[in-house]
Design a protein around this motif. Structure first.
Motif, PDB file in Angstrom:
ATOM      1  N   THR A  45       0.801  -1.230   0.000  1.00  0.00           N
ATOM      2  CA  THR A  45       0.000   0.000   0.000  1.00  0.00           C
ATOM      3  C   THR A  45       0.831   1.277   0.000  1.00  0.00           C
ATOM      4  O   THR A  45       0.506   2.211  -0.712  1.00  0.00           O
ATOM      5  N   ASP A  46       1.882   1.350   0.799  1.00  0.00           N
ATOM      6  CA  ASP A  46       2.695   2.559   0.918  1.00  0.00           C
ATOM      7  C   ASP A  46       4.111   2.241   0.468  1.00  0.00           C
ATOM      8  O   ASP A  46       4.837   1.502   1.136  1.00  0.00           O
ATOM      9  N   ALA A  47       4.527   2.819  -0.634  1.00  0.00           N
ATOM     10  CA  ALA A  47       5.813   2.478  -1.235  1.00  0.00           C
ATOM     11  C   ALA A  47       7.012   2.836  -0.357  1.00  0.00           C
ATOM     12  O   ALA A  47       8.039   2.169  -0.417  1.00  0.00           O
ATOM     13  N   THR A  48       6.901   3.873   0.457  1.00  0.00           N
ATOM     14  CA  THR A  48       8.055   4.292   1.248  1.00  0.00           C
ATOM     15  C   THR A  48       8.033   3.771   2.680  1.00  0.00           C
ATOM     16  O   THR A  48       9.014   3.913   3.395  1.00  0.00           O
ATOM     17  N   GLY A  70       5.349   9.867   4.517  1.00  0.00           N
ATOM     18  CA  GLY A  70       4.281   8.945   4.146  1.00  0.00           C
ATOM     19  C   GLY A  70       3.195   9.627   3.337  1.00  0.00           C
ATOM     20  O   GLY A  70       3.127  10.853   3.242  1.00  0.00           O
ATOM     21  N   ARG A  71       2.334   8.828   2.760  1.00  0.00           N
ATOM     22  CA  ARG A  71       1.268   9.317   1.885  1.00  0.00           C
ATOM     23  C   ARG A  71       0.358  10.319   2.591  1.00  0.00           C
ATOM     24  O   ARG A  71       0.043  11.375   2.054  1.00  0.00           O
ATOM     25  N   GLU A  72      -0.058   9.991   3.822  1.00  0.00           N
ATOM     26  CA  GLU A  72      -0.974  10.869   4.555  1.00  0.00           C
ATOM     27  C   GLU A  72      -0.330  12.222   4.827  1.00  0.00           C
ATOM     28  O   GLU A  72      -0.966  13.265   4.707  1.00  0.00           O
ATOM     29  N   GLU A  73       0.956  12.200   5.202  1.00  0.00           N
ATOM     30  CA  GLU A  73       1.660  13.447   5.483  1.00  0.00           C
ATOM     31  C   GLU A  73       1.812  14.287   4.214  1.00  0.00           C
ATOM     32  O   GLU A  73       1.635  15.505   4.246  1.00  0.00           O
ATOM     33  N   LEU A  74       2.112  13.645   3.098  1.00  0.00           N
ATOM     34  CA  LEU A  74       2.230  14.371   1.834  1.00  0.00           C
ATOM     35  C   LEU A  74       0.903  14.993   1.419  1.00  0.00           C
ATOM     36  O   LEU A  74       0.855  16.129   0.951  1.00  0.00           O
ATOM     37  N   ILE A  75      -0.185  14.257   1.600  1.00  0.00           N
ATOM     38  CA  ILE A  75      -1.509  14.777   1.255  1.00  0.00           C
ATOM     39  C   ILE A  75      -1.854  15.968   2.143  1.00  0.00           C
ATOM     40  O   ILE A  75      -2.360  16.976   1.664  1.00  0.00           O
ATOM     41  N   SER A  76      -1.552  15.870   3.436  1.00  0.00           N
ATOM     42  CA  SER A  76      -1.865  16.987   4.334  1.00  0.00           C
ATOM     43  C   SER A  76      -1.038  18.217   3.989  1.00  0.00           C
ATOM     44  O   SER A  76      -1.531  19.344   4.054  1.00  0.00           O
ATOM     45  N   LYS A  77       0.219  18.021   3.582  1.00  0.00           N
ATOM     46  CA  LYS A  77       1.050  19.160   3.156  1.00  0.00           C
ATOM     47  C   LYS A  77       0.486  19.792   1.889  1.00  0.00           C
ATOM     48  O   LYS A  77       0.453  21.012   1.755  1.00  0.00           O
ATOM     49  N   LEU A  78       0.047  18.954   0.942  1.00  0.00           N
ATOM     50  CA  LEU A  78      -0.537  19.465  -0.292  1.00  0.00           C
ATOM     51  C   LEU A  78      -1.796  20.268  -0.005  1.00  0.00           C
ATOM     52  O   LEU A  78      -1.966  21.382  -0.507  1.00  0.00           O
TER      53      LEU A  78
END
Length: 193
Positions: free
Chosen positions: A86-89, A130-138
């Motif tokens: 699910t999460d590549a990193t 992580g994905r959630e953190e990147l989305i929240s930054k965006l």
């Protein structure tokens, strides 16, 4: 039963782990304490990462013919495999987080979204949020200009329309200044004929 038949279920398990995986990271774990390993495994599990120790030959056999076969040169010595669908990193990020405090824990290499990364490359991948953190930054960066614009409009409205009245007066003055010039141009046009 032959040894091959005994090992086949393990190879199948590894194949199943790698099937549809976004990333797989080879980890050197020798020397980690049980307490440290338990904490690491718990966080990996909470983030949807499968983490298991396998024999290198079985990992090589299971990865044969896939993009994860690129890990073969790094499958030396004790190796654990951290895999995420699910999460590549996530595998690299979580293992690197623990490796800062645990000397024995080390990222060997990894394959992320079909691309092989050596030790330095996978360490760089580990720094990506992580994905959630990147989305929240965006969302935060998208929200910021809109919030600023809304504040400016609110300040104009709070000024009681004073700015809009001044703007209306300026627009009326501009129309009055244009009116004589338009009338003069209209008067001169028939005379030219």
């Amino acid at each position: 039963m032959a040894k091959v038949e005994l090992k086949q279920p393990i190879v199948d398990e590894i194949k199943e782990m790698l099937d549809g995986a976004q990333s797989a990271v080879a980890v050197k774990y020798l020397g980690i304490t049980v307490e440290q390993d338990t904490k690491l495994r718990k966080e990996l599990r909470e983030n949807g990462v499968s983490y298991k120790v396998f024999k290198n030959t079985l990992i090589k056999r299971a990865a044969e013919g896939t993009e994860f076969a690129a890990l073969d040169p790094d499958l030396e010595g004790p190796t654990a495999l951290a895999v995420s669908k699910t999460d590549a990193t996530a595998p690299a990020r979580i293992v690197a987080k623990y490796a800062k405090d645990i000397q024995a824990l080390e990222l060997k290499s990894g394959v992320v979204e079909g691309q092989y990364y050596d030790k330095a490359g996978i360490s760089t991948i580990a720094t990506i949020p992580g994905r959630e953190e990147l989305i929240s930054k965006l969302l935060g960066s998208l929200k910021s200009p809109l919030s600023n614009f809304a504040r400016v409009l609110n300040q104009i409205a709070e000024q009681g329309g004073g700015a809009s009245a001044a703007a209306n007066d300026t627009a009326e003055e501009a129309k009055e200044a244009e009116a004589p010039a338009v009338e003069e141009a209209a008067a001169e046009a028939p005379a030219a004929e």
